[in-house]
Design a protein around this motif. Structure first.
Motif, short mmCIF file in Angstrom:
data_model
loop_
_atom_site.label_atom_id
_atom_site.label_comp_id
_atom_site.label_asym_id
_atom_site.label_seq_id
_atom_site.Cartn_x
_atom_site.Cartn_y
_atom_site.Cartn_z
N GLU A 197 -1.14 5.80 0.04
CA GLU A 197 -2.19 6.21 0.97
C GLU A 197 -3.36 5.22 0.96
O GLU A 197 -4.01 5.02 1.98
N CYS A 198 -3.61 4.59 -0.19
CA CYS A 198 -4.66 3.57 -0.26
C CYS A 198 -4.33 2.40 0.67
O CYS A 198 -5.18 1.93 1.44
N THR A 199 -3.09 1.92 0.60
CA THR A 199 -2.73 0.78 1.43
C THR A 199 -2.59 1.16 2.90
O THR A 199 -2.79 0.33 3.79
N ALA A 200 -2.30 2.44 3.16
CA ALA A 200 -2.28 2.89 4.55
C ALA A 200 -3.69 2.94 5.12
O ALA A 200 -3.92 2.58 6.28
N ALA A 201 -4.65 3.39 4.31
CA ALA A 201 -6.04 3.47 4.76
C ALA A 201 -6.68 2.10 4.87
O ALA A 201 -7.49 1.86 5.76
N GLU A 202 -6.32 1.20 3.97
CA GLU A 202 -6.87 -0.16 3.96
C GLU A 202 -5.71 -1.14 3.80
O GLU A 202 -5.35 -1.53 2.68
N PRO A 203 -5.08 -1.56 4.93
CA PRO A 203 -3.88 -2.41 4.85
C PRO A 203 -4.07 -3.72 4.12
O PRO A 203 -3.10 -4.28 3.59
N SER A 204 -5.31 -4.22 4.05
CA SER A 204 -5.52 -5.49 3.35
C SER A 204 -5.22 -5.37 1.87
O SER A 204 -5.07 -6.38 1.18
N LEU A 205 -5.12 -4.14 1.35
CA LEU A 205 -4.79 -3.93 -0.07
C LEU A 205 -3.30 -4.03 -0.34
O LEU A 205 -2.88 -3.83 -1.48
N ASP A 206 -2.52 -4.34 0.66
CA ASP A 206 -1.07 -4.32 0.51
C ASP A 206 -0.60 -5.19 -0.65
O ASP A 206 0.35 -4.85 -1.36
N GLY A 207 -1.29 -6.32 -0.87
CA GLY A 207 -0.91 -7.21 -1.97
C GLY A 207 -1.11 -6.60 -3.34
O GLY A 207 -0.47 -7.00 -4.31
N LEU A 208 -2.01 -5.61 -3.43
CA LEU A 208 -2.26 -4.93 -4.70
C LEU A 208 -1.46 -3.65 -4.84
O LEU A 208 -1.52 -3.00 -5.88
N GLY A 209 -0.74 -3.27 -3.80
CA GLY A 209 -0.12 -1.96 -3.75
C GLY A 209 0.70 -1.60 -4.97
O GLY A 209 0.61 -0.49 -5.50
N LEU A 210 1.51 -2.52 -5.45
CA LEU A 210 2.38 -2.23 -6.58
C LEU A 210 1.61 -2.10 -7.88
O LEU A 210 2.13 -1.56 -8.86
N ASN A 211 0.37 -2.58 -7.91
CA ASN A 211 -0.43 -2.54 -9.13
C ASN A 211 -1.44 -1.40 -9.13
O ASN A 211 -2.26 -1.30 -10.04
N LEU A 212 -1.41 -0.53 -8.12
CA LEU A 212 -2.39 0.53 -8.01
C LEU A 212 -1.83 1.86 -8.50
O LEU A 212 -0.68 2.21 -8.23
N ALA A 213 -2.68 2.59 -9.21
CA ALA A 213 -2.32 3.96 -9.59
C ALA A 213 -2.76 4.94 -8.51
O ALA A 213 -2.14 5.99 -8.33
N GLY A 214 -3.81 4.60 -7.78
CA GLY A 214 -4.32 5.45 -6.72
C GLY A 214 -5.76 5.12 -6.43
O GLY A 214 -6.28 4.07 -6.85
N GLY A 215 -6.43 5.99 -5.67
CA GLY A 215 -7.81 5.70 -5.30
C GLY A 215 -8.58 6.95 -4.92
O GLY A 215 -8.00 8.02 -4.73
N ILE A 216 -9.89 6.80 -4.81
CA ILE A 216 -10.79 7.85 -4.34
C ILE A 216 -11.52 7.32 -3.12
O ILE A 216 -12.17 6.26 -3.18
N PHE A 217 -11.42 8.05 -2.01
CA PHE A 217 -12.08 7.63 -0.77
C PHE A 217 -13.27 8.52 -0.48
O PHE A 217 -13.18 9.76 -0.55
#
Length: 419
Positions: free
Chosen positions: A172-192
């Motif tokens: 959902e983080c990468t869907a909300a902010e597509p520029s994060l796609d490169g970090l996607g595999l390294n993310l546990a999640g986020g707070i918006f």
């Protein structure tokens, strides 16, 4: 009444604004040739009204050994033969409790929400004020599952204070902010948090200074205050201001001089637990619009913030407890540059990014000092630390209310000048 404001950064200018709006004659004294050339110049660019929890928190002490021994850690401590540094650190350690952190957060949220309302009111009243302002929302991303779990627990406390926040999965983080796609595999999640904003603090200060001049506010630029002197010949002790070899008269004096404030106040017997935390930023031209974040992004585990300011990307972070020297450390700049290039590799021209560092005037609890002193005409408005831009308008209004004798808009518990 003639009120003199010492300091032409965002806090001083906001203070001058509300004093002028109340009909006072106002003079701003600033040692630099222009306004906002120090800690207000190139800060993180985030107006983070819901993210005001203090640096001192219950989970900080366990991280300090790692932070303080690794060369690229977000926090660095360089010991000095400086009693102020060690006193500040001791008070910081004592503040690292859940009770103290939650108390400080409650106070800071009240002040930040006041500032948020004032910013929107100011934009309605002064629509020509231009400073790359955008209400984009803020996404804090977590690479570590433990830190993400801690953030989810904190979210319930934040909601009880009126903060609107949402938990997002990595996808959902990468869907909300597509520029994060490169970090996607390294993310546990986020707070918006949808209510957060971004803006250029320096442009805001320059624009506000122009508005102040239109209100007949005097800006004494290139004027360094050398001393504050107590006049003991009167029944109520009052302060006179001495700058550039002469006395400058005023009925009331407000100190908003940031990291320089303790040296001005010490001869008066006023000891403020204030110490500069050196922070760094890069400002890069955006090369590919879709590769740069559109919303405000904070990489929690790296303690780095990203804010789009028009066609530029601001990257900021670090907190060095390293003394009062504002000279940048090249290795810290390079750390920011490499982190940005890994997070958003195609977004900006990092090789030619403008580097900057500044001294954030911080208290151990992250709670600013706002209020009267024992001197009849001396007021303090300082210690906003990394939240200077976020808290500036609320802090300025509170001082104007106090000077004018009105009831303050938020309770001043915890903001009072130490006795």
């Amino acid at each position: 009444m003639h009120v003199m404001v010492l300091g032409g950064g965002v806090t001083g200018l906001a203070t001058a604004w509300y004093l002028a709006c109340d009909g006072h004659e106002v003079t701003v004294v600033e040692r630099n040739a222009e306004v906002a050339l120090e800690s207000s110049y190139a800060n993180g660019g985030q107006l983070s009204y819901s993210y005001v929890a203090p640096l001192a928190g219950p989970g900080v002490l366990s991280k300090l050994p790692q932070w303080l021994t690794q060369p690229h850690s977000p926090v660095q401590f360089r010991p000095r033969a400086d009693p102020d540094q060690w006193r500040w650190l001791l008070k910081f350690v004592l503040a690292c409790t859940r009770a103290q952190s939650e108390l400080a957060t409650r106070r800071l949220v009240a002040l930040s929400f006041l500032s948020r309302d004032l910013m929107r009111d100011l934009l309605n009243r002064e629509p020509t004020l231009s400073f790359d302002y955008a209400k984009t929302g803020k996404l804090v991303v977590y690479r570590n599952e433990d830190s993400f779990a801690s953030a989810r627990r904190l979210l319930h406390f934040q909601r009880s204070l009126g903060c609107e926040q949402h938990v997002l999965t990595a996808r959902e983080c990468t869907a909300a902010e597509p520029s994060l796609d490169g970090l996607g595999l390294n993310l546990a999640g986020g707070i918006f948090t949808p209510s957060e904003e971004t803006a250029d603090c320096y442009k805001f200060c320059v624009g506000l200074a122009a508005k102040l001049r239109s209100k007949k506010v005097r800006l004494l630029l290139g004027t360094e205050v050398t001393s504050l002197r107590a006049d003991r010949g009167r029944r109520a002790h009052r302060i006179t201001v001495h700058a550039n070899g002469r006395e400058i008269a005023a009925d009331q004096v407000v100190v908003c001089a940031g990291a320089a404030s303790p040296d001005l106040l010490r001869p008066l017997g006023i000891k403020i637990p204030l110490y500069p935390l050196k922070g760094y930023s890069l400002t890069a031209q955006i090369l590919a619009r879709d590769a740069a974040p559109h919303m405000s992004v904070t990489d929690f585990d790296r303690k780095i913030v990203y804010a789009r300011l028009g066609d530029r990307l601001r990257i900021a972070g670090m907190a060095d407890i390293a003394g009062r020297d504002a000279t940048p450390d090249p290795s810290r700049i390079e750390s920011l540059r490499s982190e940005a290039a890994r997070a958003f590799p195609l977004a900006g021209d990092y090789a030619r990014a403008q580097a900057w560092c500044g001294l954030r005037p911080a208290t151990p609890t992250s709670t600013p000092v706002i209020g009267a002193t024992r001197f009849a005409n001396l007021w303090l408005n300082l210690g906003q630390g990394a939240l200077g831009f976020t808290l500036a308008l609320g802090s300025g209004l509170l001082i104007s209310e106090l000077v004018t004798g009105r009831r303050p808009s938020v309770p001043l518990d915890g903001f009072a000048v130490p006795s």
